[in-house]
Design a protein around this motif. Structure first.
Motif, PDB file in Angstrom:
ATOM      1  N   ALA A 298       0.828  -1.213   0.000  1.00 48.42           N
ATOM      2  CA  ALA A 298       0.000   0.000   0.000  1.00 48.42           C
ATOM      3  C   ALA A 298       0.860   1.261   0.000  1.00 48.42           C
ATOM      4  O   ALA A 298       0.592   2.203  -0.758  1.00 48.42           O
ATOM      5  N   ILE A 299       1.899   1.287   0.858  1.00 46.85           N
ATOM      6  CA  ILE A 299       2.729   2.496   0.899  1.00 46.85           C
ATOM      7  C   ILE A 299       3.777   2.493  -0.215  1.00 46.85           C
ATOM      8  O   ILE A 299       4.154   3.546  -0.726  1.00 46.85           O
ATOM      9  N   HIS A 300       4.239   1.297  -0.595  1.00 44.01           N
ATOM     10  CA  HIS A 300       5.248   1.194  -1.666  1.00 44.01           C
ATOM     11  C   HIS A 300       4.680   1.661  -3.001  1.00 44.01           C
ATOM     12  O   HIS A 300       5.395   2.285  -3.805  1.00 44.01           O
ATOM     13  N   ASN A 301       3.405   1.392  -3.242  1.00 41.98           N
ATOM     14  CA  ASN A 301       2.792   1.711  -4.530  1.00 41.98           C
ATOM     15  C   ASN A 301       2.053   3.045  -4.539  1.00 41.98           C
ATOM     16  O   ASN A 301       1.499   3.432  -5.570  1.00 41.98           O
ATOM     17  N   ASP A 302       2.037   3.759  -3.424  1.00 46.77           N
ATOM     18  CA  ASP A 302       1.337   5.039  -3.367  1.00 46.77           C
ATOM     19  C   ASP A 302       2.165   6.108  -4.095  1.00 46.77           C
ATOM     20  O   ASP A 302       3.342   6.317  -3.774  1.00 46.77           O
ATOM     21  N   SER A 303       1.560   6.789  -5.055  1.00 44.52           N
ATOM     22  CA  SER A 303       2.292   7.759  -5.883  1.00 44.52           C
ATOM     23  C   SER A 303       2.805   8.945  -5.071  1.00 44.52           C
ATOM     24  O   SER A 303       3.931   9.419  -5.294  1.00 44.52           O
ATOM     25  N   ASP A 304       1.990   9.422  -4.136  1.00 46.86           N
ATOM     26  CA  ASP A 304       2.425  10.559  -3.313  1.00 46.86           C
ATOM     27  C   ASP A 304       3.607  10.171  -2.433  1.00 46.86           C
ATOM     28  O   ASP A 304       4.556  10.950  -2.269  1.00 46.86           O
ATOM     29  N   MET A 305       3.542   8.976  -1.855  1.00 39.66           N
ATOM     30  CA  MET A 305       4.639   8.509  -1.015  1.00 39.66           C
ATOM     31  C   MET A 305       5.915   8.362  -1.851  1.00 39.66           C
ATOM     32  O   MET A 305       7.015   8.714  -1.396  1.00 39.66           O
ATOM     33  N   THR A 306       5.768   7.856  -3.061  1.00 37.81           N
ATOM     34  CA  THR A 306       6.924   7.695  -3.943  1.00 37.81           C
ATOM     35  C   THR A 306       7.568   9.040  -4.257  1.00 37.81           C
ATOM     36  O   THR A 306       8.796   9.172  -4.269  1.00 37.81           O
ATOM     37  N   LYS A 307       6.740  10.064  -4.513  1.00 38.88           N
ATOM     38  CA  LYS A 307       7.273  11.398  -4.795  1.00 38.88           C
ATOM     39  C   LYS A 307       8.065  11.937  -3.613  1.00 38.88           C
ATOM     40  O   LYS A 307       9.121  12.557  -3.767  1.00 38.88           O
ATOM     41  N   ILE A 308       7.546  11.687  -2.404  1.00 39.20           N
ATOM     42  CA  ILE A 308       8.217  12.171  -1.195  1.00 39.20           C
ATOM     43  C   ILE A 308       9.572  11.502  -1.024  1.00 39.20           C
ATOM     44  O   ILE A 308      10.583  12.165  -0.806  1.00 39.20           O
ATOM     45  N   THR A 309       9.588  10.174  -1.130  1.00 41.35           N
ATOM     46  CA  THR A 309      10.844   9.446  -0.906  1.00 41.35           C
ATOM     47  C   THR A 309      11.856   9.708  -2.023  1.00 41.35           C
ATOM     48  O   THR A 309      13.049   9.866  -1.764  1.00 41.35           O
ATOM     49  N   GLU A 310      11.377   9.774  -3.250  1.00 39.06           N
ATOM     50  CA  GLU A 310      12.290  10.073  -4.359  1.00 39.06           C
ATOM     51  C   GLU A 310      12.851  11.479  -4.233  1.00 39.06           C
ATOM     52  O   GLU A 310      14.006  11.741  -4.590  1.00 39.06           O
ATOM     53  N   GLY A 311      12.032  12.380  -3.703  1.00 39.47           N
ATOM     54  CA  GLY A 311      12.469  13.763  -3.523  1.00 39.47           C
ATOM     55  C   GLY A 311      13.630  13.904  -2.556  1.00 39.47           C
ATOM     56  O   GLY A 311      14.422  14.849  -2.653  1.00 39.47           O
ATOM     57  N   CYS A 312      13.733  12.978  -1.609  1.00 37.42           N
ATOM     58  CA  CYS A 312      14.857  13.033  -0.657  1.00 37.42           C
ATOM     59  C   CYS A 312      15.917  11.985  -0.992  1.00 37.42           C
ATOM     60  O   CYS A 312      16.790  11.685  -0.178  1.00 37.42           O
ATOM     61  N   GLY A 313      15.826  11.417  -2.215  1.00 40.11           N
ATOM     62  CA  GLY A 313      16.862  10.509  -2.682  1.00 40.11           C
ATOM     63  C   GLY A 313      16.876   9.154  -2.009  1.00 40.11           C
ATOM     64  O   GLY A 313      17.922   8.502  -1.942  1.00 40.11           O
ATOM     65  N   TYR A 314      15.713   8.715  -1.532  1.00 42.57           N
ATOM     66  CA  TYR A 314      15.641   7.414  -0.860  1.00 42.57           C
ATOM     67  C   TYR A 314      14.865   6.418  -1.702  1.00 42.57           C
ATOM     68  O   TYR A 314      13.796   6.735  -2.242  1.00 42.57           O
ATOM     69  N   ASP A 315      15.391   5.203  -1.815  1.00 42.44           N
ATOM     70  CA  ASP A 315      14.728   4.133  -2.562  1.00 42.44           C
ATOM     71  C   ASP A 315      14.146   3.103  -1.601  1.00 42.44           C
ATOM     72  O   ASP A 315      14.841   2.606  -0.714  1.00 42.44           O
ATOM     73  N   PHE A 316      12.864   2.808  -1.803  1.00 36.31           N
ATOM     74  CA  PHE A 316      12.210   1.779  -0.993  1.00 36.31           C
ATOM     75  C   PHE A 316      12.893   0.424  -1.163  1.00 36.31           C
ATOM     76  O   PHE A 316      13.407   0.099  -2.238  1.00 36.31           O
ATOM     77  N   LEU A 317      12.861  -0.369  -0.085  1.00 34.77           N
ATOM     78  CA  LEU A 317      13.241  -1.775  -0.187  1.00 34.77           C
ATOM     79  C   LEU A 317      12.225  -2.452  -1.106  1.00 34.77           C
ATOM     80  O   LEU A 317      11.014  -2.264  -0.960  1.00 34.77           O
TER      81      LEU A 317
END
Length: 367
Positions: A298-317
């Motif tokens: 749910a959180i891995h596939n959420d577009s808003d969450m992805t934008k936030i994490t990508e914005g700070c240079g972090y890649d999900f496991l």
């Protein structure tokens, strides 16, 4: 002619005096306006300004040089220190009590803020520690709660106030409950007892803890950094070693990124049996893994969450890695985690370390 000249001179003198008085009034008015603007600049105007002013005062108290705690400090007269954390109560501060010193790497302190009505609010106050990471991770946890709620999942994690201030200082609201260091599995089971809601809170928050520690790489999960709350849920505290900034001991011991300690596993196993007694749907390991998988996706596939994490240079496991690490947690002995916890526990109980910090800071002005 002489009389006319005298009258003319008198008129000129009066006009000059009048002009002088007018100029003086204008100058005084401008001075008052300037002073007012300066005062307005000095006065905090937002909650963040109040936090920053409060932090500056606490820095001046030099907590690290105090040999014996607790110690109370009265707010200076004519000051306007306020704590927005009192919410709908009186924000004006009366005193602060430095309760205790923690012997972790950054040597934070527990403080009790007291307002003029006698109400209290407890925080962990940190110095020489950039807690902007804690603020960022707490934002992600709050976002995760929203995603899970929108997806119709019962998964949740406890959130609380964290404030980052200038000069590498900040406040973290103290979460009610006991650290895992002070609890055995039997204590947790005794607290949950026959309360169906508490058991559900335990299970749903455990799913969240398993998911978020892996998703946001929340390391440094020794027993002092996890709280068992009175409502039965598990809460994560001290979030600074996250998003790829692993704690040194976690890196050294190569700790599994999923927090699922042996004592919690025991409680979870008891819960599987309790489900039958409480008339709840059975929660086998496979059910738990499926719930964790849904929450992670749910959180891995959420577009808003992805934008936030990508914005700070972090890649999900990646999800498959999450499931791999989770499967390892089902039966592992957790010897590495045990060794790490022993080291942290020794540091926390070290009176010598506590005295050393107080002594060295009286010599070196590190505050």
């Amino acid at each position: 002619m002489a009389e006319k000249a005298a009258l003319k001179a008198e008129k000129s003198e009066k006009a000059a005096l009048k002009a002088e008085k007018s100029d003086a009034k204008k100058e005084a008015s401008l001075s008052r306006k300037k002073t007012k603007k300066m005062d307005e600049k000095k006065q905090p105007s937002t909650d963040m300004d109040f936090w920053e002013e409060l932090s500056k005062w606490l820095q001046s108290l030099k907590f690290r040089s105090i040999p014996e705690l607790p110690k109370t400090f009265e707010v200076p007269e004519n000051s306007n220190f306020q704590c927005p954390g009192f919410a709908d109560k009186n924000h004006k501060m009366a005193s602060v009590v430095c309760e205790r010193r923690f012997n972790s790497r950054k040597v934070p302190h527990m403080v009790t803020l007291v307002n003029v009505d006698g109400d209290t609010k407890r925080y962990i106050y940190k110095q020489d520690d950039d807690i902007s990471m804690d603020v960022a991770v707490m934002t992600l946890l709050k976002k995760s709660n929203m995603i899970w709620q929108n997806e119709g999942l019962k998964t949740f994690t406890r959130t609380y106030d964290i404030v980052s201030c200038p000069d590498l200082t900040g406040f973290g609201e103290i979460v009610p409950g006991e650290t895992m260091l002070n609890l055995k599995s039997e204590n947790i089971v005794a607290n949950l007892a026959g309360d169906e809601q508490k058991w559900e809170n335990f299970y749903n928050s455990l799913v969240a803890v398993v998911v978020t520690t892996a998703a946001f790489d929340i390391t440094d999960r020794h027993h002092n950094n996890v709280i068992f709350a009175p409502d039965g849920d598990i809460a994560l505290i001290d979030l600074s070693a996250s998003l790829g900034n692993a704690a040194p001991l976690d890196s050294t011991f190569k700790i599994n990124p999923i927090y699922y300690p042996a004592r919690i596993r025991k409680v979870h196993n008891i819960y599987m049996k309790k489900c039958v007694e409480l008339g709840l749907p059975p929660k086998s390991w496979n059910t738990f893994a499926a719930d964790a998988s849904r929450a992670y996706f749910a959180i891995h596939n959420d577009s808003d969450m992805t934008k936030i994490t990508e914005g700070c240079g972090y890649d999900f496991l990646q999800p498959w890695k999450f499931m791999y690490y989770l499967s390892k947690r089902q039966n592992d002995e957790q010897g590495r985690e045990h060794a790490r916890n022993l080291i942290v526990n020794k540091m926390d109980n070290s009176t010598a370390f506590n005295n050393f910090v107080a002594g060295i800071t009286t010599i070196l002005p590190i505050n």
